[in-house]
Design a protein around this motif. Structure first.
Motif, short mmCIF file in Angstrom:
data_model
loop_
_atom_site.label_atom_id
_atom_site.label_comp_id
_atom_site.label_asym_id
_atom_site.label_seq_id
_atom_site.Cartn_x
_atom_site.Cartn_y
_atom_site.Cartn_z
N ARG A 1 0.81 -1.22 0.00
CA ARG A 1 0.00 0.00 0.00
C ARG A 1 0.84 1.27 0.00
N SER A 2 2.10 1.15 0.39
CA SER A 2 2.96 2.34 0.41
C SER A 2 3.53 2.66 -0.96
N VAL A 3 3.39 1.71 -1.92
CA VAL A 3 3.97 1.94 -3.25
C VAL A 3 2.98 1.67 -4.39
N GLU A 4 1.77 1.21 -4.10
CA GLU A 4 0.82 0.89 -5.16
C GLU A 4 -0.57 1.42 -4.84
N ALA A 5 -1.35 1.65 -5.90
CA ALA A 5 -2.75 2.03 -5.81
C ALA A 5 -3.55 1.10 -6.71
N ASP A 6 -4.85 1.04 -6.50
CA ASP A 6 -5.69 0.20 -7.36
C ASP A 6 -5.76 0.75 -8.78
N PRO B 1 -5.40 14.42 -10.43
CA PRO B 1 -4.18 13.67 -10.17
C PRO B 1 -3.12 13.91 -11.23
N ARG B 2 -1.87 13.73 -10.85
CA ARG B 2 -0.76 13.79 -11.79
C ARG B 2 -0.29 12.37 -12.08
N TRP B 3 0.33 12.18 -13.22
CA TRP B 3 0.74 10.83 -13.59
C TRP B 3 1.85 10.86 -14.62
N PHE B 4 2.55 9.75 -14.75
CA PHE B 4 3.55 9.59 -15.79
C PHE B 4 3.73 8.10 -16.07
N ALA B 5 4.37 7.80 -17.20
CA ALA B 5 4.59 6.41 -17.60
C ALA B 5 6.07 6.12 -17.70
N ALA B 6 6.41 4.85 -17.59
CA ALA B 6 7.80 4.41 -17.72
C ALA B 6 7.86 3.12 -18.51
N ASP B 7 8.76 3.08 -19.47
CA ASP B 7 9.05 1.87 -20.24
C ASP B 7 10.33 1.29 -19.67
N ALA C 1 5.02 -1.49 -18.96
CA ALA C 1 4.49 -0.18 -19.32
C ALA C 1 3.88 0.41 -18.05
N LEU C 2 4.76 0.81 -17.13
CA LEU C 2 4.32 1.24 -15.80
C LEU C 2 3.65 2.61 -15.85
N LEU C 3 2.60 2.76 -15.04
CA LEU C 3 1.91 4.04 -14.95
C LEU C 3 1.78 4.40 -13.47
N PHE C 4 2.39 5.52 -13.10
CA PHE C 4 2.38 5.99 -11.71
C PHE C 4 1.45 7.21 -11.60
N THR C 5 0.76 7.31 -10.45
CA THR C 5 -0.14 8.44 -10.22
C THR C 5 0.13 9.07 -8.86
N GLN C 6 -0.17 10.35 -8.78
CA GLN C 6 -0.11 11.09 -7.52
C GLN C 6 -1.46 11.76 -7.34
N ALA C 7 -2.21 11.35 -6.31
CA ALA C 7 -3.60 11.80 -6.15
C ALA C 7 -3.70 13.30 -5.85
N GLY D 1 1.71 16.54 -2.51
CA GLY D 1 2.29 16.07 -1.27
C GLY D 1 2.05 14.60 -0.97
N THR D 2 1.16 13.96 -1.72
CA THR D 2 0.91 12.53 -1.50
C THR D 2 1.93 11.71 -2.29
N PRO D 3 2.13 10.44 -1.92
CA PRO D 3 3.16 9.65 -2.59
C PRO D 3 2.77 9.27 -4.01
N TRP D 4 3.78 9.03 -4.83
CA TRP D 4 3.57 8.48 -6.16
C TRP D 4 3.40 6.97 -6.03
N LEU D 5 2.36 6.43 -6.65
CA LEU D 5 2.03 5.03 -6.51
C LEU D 5 1.87 4.37 -7.87
N LEU D 6 2.33 3.13 -7.99
CA LEU D 6 2.12 2.39 -9.22
C LEU D 6 0.64 2.02 -9.33
N THR D 7 0.00 2.44 -10.42
CA THR D 7 -1.43 2.23 -10.60
C THR D 7 -1.73 1.16 -11.63
N ALA D 8 -0.87 1.01 -12.63
CA ALA D 8 -1.07 -0.01 -13.66
C ALA D 8 0.28 -0.42 -14.23
N ASP D 9 0.35 -1.66 -14.70
CA ASP D 9 1.60 -2.17 -15.26
C ASP D 9 1.31 -3.32 -16.23
N PRO D 10 0.65 -3.04 -17.35
CA PRO D 10 0.46 -4.10 -18.35
C PRO D 10 1.79 -4.44 -19.01
#
Length: 328
Positions: A70-75, A114-120, A133-139, A142-151
């Motif tokens: 939960r400290s590094v991922e979101a649904d 929310p803010r977000w970015f992707a990483a290959d 194809a990681l996708l990180f979001t920040q709600a 000041g909140t943490p960046w969390l991995l939201t999707a990774d197909p």
């Protein structure tokens, strides 16, 4: 005693082998043609996010701890990976250490949250290497960046993303007007769900190209149902768009790369007790003897698709995981 049919291991395997909501809007002004908003973060900060994620995921894996994730991922990533850890804990097999090589970051200019970015990036080596194809979001600020999707894409789909002179990407509004695409990103989940449930001829499915994760998956599912029927097991499977957001980035050809999520609901039933068993992808989600004559499962499937300005969208990436199972 009737032979036990390990049903749940069959269909997930077939699907893998055959293999909407809004988000931060497009920040390019139609009037000026100039990008609006600011980059979600710097590339150096994105690297820090990726490094911190890998460390947190490895810690969770060592402890089989869904809470630690939960400290590094979101649904939806969180629910899927928690289920994966339950399976590994049940079979007493820790995940391999996660490390990413040669990441490339695709950071959009955004207004608001929310803010977000992707990483290959690639993990593992040799035959065990896996492209992400990681996708990180920040709600919120000041909140943490969390991995939201990774197909897991089957090709270098993110390499098609366009970058401006400063190296930043351009977001595409999922359902906004003037997107200039063959199909709006927000319409992909409904089209894909209809295809996997009712076949390539279903209304609205013509926007998707044939392929391993579309038409071939549907054929595999139908074949799997026939195999199960021959064993005295009936399967009903239905796909639907999930409640999770759709994200899209502009490509060099003025198309878009799109992340979206489907939910699959499966209902297995058998005429005789003992023909259903919790196995395969469902291990850890229900007691091993929970399935007797009926089993209901909930599965989440992440997809990565490329939408051209004209023509059909191609689905190149997928991550599938059962997240709930109930037997009676």
């Amino acid at each position: 005693m009737a032979a036990r049919t390990l049903v749940p291991i069959l269909l997930p395997g077939l699907l893998a082998a055959a293999a909407a909501a809004g988000c931060s809007g497009n920040t390019t002004s139609a009037a000026s043609g100039k990008p609006q908003g600011t980059p979600a973060l710097t590339k150096a900060q994105a690297q820090q996010v990726l490094t911190s994620f890998a460390a947190g995921a490895n810690q969770a894996g060592r402890r089989f701890s869904g809470k630690a994730l939960r400290s590094v991922e979101a649904d939806p990533q969180l629910s899927m990976d928690v289920a994966a850890l339950k399976l590994r804990r049940s079979v007493r097999q820790r995940p391999p250490k996660l490390a990413f090589a040669n990441p490339t970051f695709y950071i959009p200019r955004l207004a608001g949250y929310p803010r977000w970015f992707a990483a290959d990036a690639v993990s593992g080596q040799g035959k065990r290497s896996l492209r992400h194809a990681l996708l990180f979001t920040q709600a919120e600020q000041g909140t943490p960046w969390l991995l939201t999707a990774d197909p897991y894409p089957s090709d270098a789909a993110l390499g098609r993303i366009a970058l401006d002179r400063e190296g930043y990407a351009t977001p595409v509004s999922p359902g906004g007007k003037g997107h200039g695409l063959a199909v709006a990103p927000a319409k992909l989940p409904q089209a894909h769900a209809a295809l996997l449930t009712n076949g390539p001829g279903a209304p609205g499915t013509s926007v998707l190209a044939d392929g391993a994760k579309t038409s071939e998956t549907y054929k595999a599912l139908k074949q799997g149902e026939k195999v199960l029927a021959g064993r005295g097991v009936t399967l009903s499977s239905r796909f639907s768009p999930s409640r999770y957001s759709v994200y899209a980035l502009r490509t060099k050809d003025r198309g878009a790369v799109v992340w979206y999520i489907l939910q699959q609901s499966e209902a297995y039933s058998a005429s005789q007790r003992g023909r259903l068993a919790v196995s395969g992808d469902l291990v850890g989600l229900a007691p091993t003897k929970a399935g007797t004559t009926r089993m209901d499962t909930t599965v989440l499937v992440q997809y990565l698709a490329t939408v051209p300005p004209k023509g059909r969208a191609t689905v190149s990436g997928m991550y599938r995981k059962a997240v709930a199972a109930q037997g009676s």
